[in-house]
Each structure stands twice: as C-alpha cells, then as structure tokens.
Motif scaffolding. Structure first.
Motif, short mmCIF file in Angstrom:
data_model
loop_
_atom_site.label_atom_id
_atom_site.label_comp_id
_atom_site.label_asym_id
_atom_site.label_seq_id
_atom_site.Cartn_x
_atom_site.Cartn_y
_atom_site.Cartn_z
N ASN A 196 0.86 -1.18 0.00
CA ASN A 196 0.00 0.00 0.00
C ASN A 196 0.90 1.23 0.00
O ASN A 196 1.68 1.43 0.92
N ILE A 197 0.80 2.01 -1.06
CA ILE A 197 1.52 3.28 -1.09
C ILE A 197 0.58 4.28 -0.45
O ILE A 197 -0.45 4.66 -1.01
N GLY A 198 0.92 4.64 0.77
CA GLY A 198 0.06 5.52 1.56
C GLY A 198 0.43 6.96 1.37
O GLY A 198 0.67 7.39 0.24
N THR A 199 0.54 7.67 2.43
CA THR A 199 0.81 9.10 2.32
C THR A 199 2.29 9.37 2.09
O THR A 199 2.85 10.32 2.59
N ALA A 200 2.91 8.52 1.32
CA ALA A 200 4.31 8.70 0.97
C ALA A 200 4.47 9.97 0.14
O ALA A 200 3.69 10.24 -0.76
N THR A 224 -0.27 10.87 -7.25
CA THR A 224 -1.12 9.79 -7.75
C THR A 224 -2.53 10.02 -7.24
O THR A 224 -3.46 10.16 -8.01
N LEU A 225 -2.68 10.08 -5.95
CA LEU A 225 -3.93 10.44 -5.28
C LEU A 225 -3.64 11.68 -4.44
O LEU A 225 -2.48 11.96 -4.15
N PRO A 226 -4.68 12.39 -3.99
CA PRO A 226 -4.39 13.48 -3.05
C PRO A 226 -3.64 12.92 -1.84
O PRO A 226 -4.01 11.87 -1.32
N GLN A 227 -2.59 13.55 -1.46
CA GLN A 227 -1.73 13.16 -0.33
C GLN A 227 -0.83 11.96 -0.62
O GLN A 227 -0.14 11.48 0.27
N VAL A 228 -0.83 11.46 -1.84
CA VAL A 228 0.05 10.34 -2.19
C VAL A 228 0.91 10.77 -3.37
O VAL A 228 0.39 11.03 -4.46
N PHE A 229 2.20 10.87 -3.12
CA PHE A 229 3.16 11.30 -4.13
C PHE A 229 4.25 10.25 -4.24
O PHE A 229 4.60 9.61 -3.26
N MET A 230 4.81 10.14 -5.44
CA MET A 230 5.90 9.18 -5.65
C MET A 230 7.00 9.81 -6.48
O MET A 230 6.73 10.61 -7.37
N THR A 243 -6.72 5.64 3.15
CA THR A 243 -7.34 4.83 4.21
C THR A 243 -8.18 3.75 3.54
O THR A 243 -8.55 3.88 2.37
N PRO A 244 -8.52 2.69 4.26
CA PRO A 244 -9.29 1.61 3.66
C PRO A 244 -10.66 2.04 3.14
O PRO A 244 -11.22 1.38 2.26
N SER A 245 -11.21 3.13 3.66
CA SER A 245 -12.54 3.57 3.22
C SER A 245 -12.49 4.57 2.06
O SER A 245 -13.53 4.95 1.54
N GLN A 246 -11.30 4.96 1.65
CA GLN A 246 -11.17 5.93 0.56
C GLN A 246 -10.84 5.24 -0.75
O GLN A 246 -10.53 4.05 -0.78
N ASP A 247 -10.89 6.01 -1.84
CA ASP A 247 -10.61 5.46 -3.16
C ASP A 247 -9.23 4.81 -3.22
O ASP A 247 -8.28 5.28 -2.60
N ARG A 248 -9.18 3.75 -4.00
CA ARG A 248 -7.97 2.97 -4.16
C ARG A 248 -7.53 3.06 -5.62
O ARG A 248 -8.36 2.94 -6.52
N MET A 249 -6.25 3.28 -5.84
CA MET A 249 -5.71 3.34 -7.20
C MET A 249 -4.82 2.12 -7.39
O MET A 249 -3.83 1.95 -6.67
N ASN A 250 -5.17 1.28 -8.36
CA ASN A 250 -4.35 0.09 -8.58
C ASN A 250 -3.09 0.47 -9.37
O ASN A 250 -2.96 1.58 -9.88
N PHE A 251 -2.17 -0.47 -9.47
CA PHE A 251 -0.89 -0.14 -10.07
C PHE A 251 -1.00 0.24 -11.54
O PHE A 251 -0.25 1.09 -12.02
N LYS A 252 -1.91 -0.35 -12.26
CA LYS A 252 -2.09 0.00 -13.69
C LYS A 252 -2.41 1.48 -13.83
O LYS A 252 -1.95 2.15 -14.76
N GLU A 253 -3.22 2.02 -12.92
CA GLU A 253 -3.55 3.45 -12.95
C GLU A 253 -2.34 4.31 -12.57
O GLU A 253 -2.12 5.36 -13.16
N ILE A 254 -1.55 3.85 -11.62
CA ILE A 254 -0.32 4.56 -11.25
C ILE A 254 0.63 4.58 -12.45
O ILE A 254 1.24 5.60 -12.78
N GLU A 255 0.72 3.44 -13.12
CA GLU A 255 1.60 3.31 -14.28
C GLU A 255 1.23 4.32 -15.38
O GLU A 255 2.11 4.91 -15.99
N LYS A 256 -0.06 4.52 -15.58
CA LYS A 256 -0.51 5.50 -16.59
C LYS A 256 -0.03 6.91 -16.26
O LYS A 256 0.32 7.67 -17.15
#
Length: 165
Positions: free
Chosen positions: A102-106, A119-125, A148-161
């Motif tokens: 899980n790539i969290g608030t990294a 990638t997501l709000p509060q998630v940067f790589m 968090t488990p209740s928020q939207d999840r981005m799978n790796f294919k979406e991160i890759e895009k």
C-alpha cells in the motif's frame, strides 16, 4: 505472515493507528526504519500513537529483515510500515511472502531536490519509488495507492498510466 506493507513517510500516525489496524487487524505493527530505530523520542511518540491490543516493534530495516525471516514470526499477523517504497522494495527483495504494498501518504514530507508526482491526493511518488513499485508489481505483488481503507484505491495500472505521461 506479513498481511500488508505500507509505505508512509510519517510511519505511525492516526490513519495507520486507527483506520488500517482496524481494517486489517494485525497482531503486530513492525516499523522498519533506521532513523526511528535509533531515535528514542521518535520511537516513544509512535508508541503513544499505536492502538491498544496491538504490539509495536521498531527496528532498523536489516533487523526487520532478520525478524521477518525468523520462523517464529510465520504465524503472526504483521503489518509492516516503511518510510518509502524503496525501503519496502529493499525488504521485499530479502523476505519471502510479501503480497501487498500500500503506497500511503508517501511523499507528504518531501525531500529537497526530489521530484514528486501525485497519484492520489496526499500520495506522491518519485521516479525511483515508481521503479521499485513496478519491480514488485511485475513480480506479482499487489501494489496500490490508498490513503485509508474507506477511501478510493488506485491500482498499479492506474499509477503506471500517470508515470507514462
């Protein structure tokens, strides 16, 4: 048994202590971080944030690898927390049985000179972290970004895009 690895540059804080531990119900949270293992103040702060009924262990990355490879821990439900995706990959390369990252608030605490891609709000790589995550995903690890488990999840294919742009 490692039930989840979370890369989160804040290590233990409210989202990890409450949301994630409630969702995955680990027996132990293992923080694999060289700095935290050597800083008694940081370790004490994290121990205050941990939820009741869950054991918190803070070790260096290499000591974490030794502990995770010890058969005595095979049946324990362990939630592994690292500061970066690179740290998670370093451990994954040396420990069998890591199935989810899980790539969290990294990237919230950005390091000077590094380029961070949201990638997501509060998630940067960084590009380095993406490369590590791709290596893990290509080997069959379920890699996803989620705050968090209740928020939207981005799978790796979406991160890759995002990184292909």
């Amino acid at each position: 048994m490692i039930i989840l690895v979370r890369a989160d540059d804040r290590l233990i804080h409210g989202m990890v202590a409450v949301s994630w531990t409630s969702a995955i119900k680990p027996e132990t949270i293992l923080v694999a971080n060289d700095e935290a293992a050597g800083d008694s103040f940081k370790a004490a702060t994290m121990k205050l944030a941990k939820p009741a009924g869950v054991k918190l262990i803070i070790k260096t990355k290499d000591d974490s690898i030794k502990a995770l490879n010890n058969p005595i821990n095979d049946r324990k439900k362990i939630f592994l927390v690292t500061e970066t995706v690179e740290d998670a990959c370093y451990i994954w390369e040396r420990v069998k049985g890591i199935a989810k990252l899980n790539i969290g608030t990294a990237g919230v605490n950005k390091k000077p000179g590094e380029e961070y891609i949201p990638t997501l709000p509060q998630v940067f790589m960084t590009q380095k972290e993406f490369t590590c995550a791709k290596k893990m995903a290509d080997a069959g690890v379920e890699v996803f970004a989620q705050i968090t488990p209740s928020q939207d999840r981005m799978n790796f294919k979406e991160i890759e895009k995002i990184f292909a742009k």
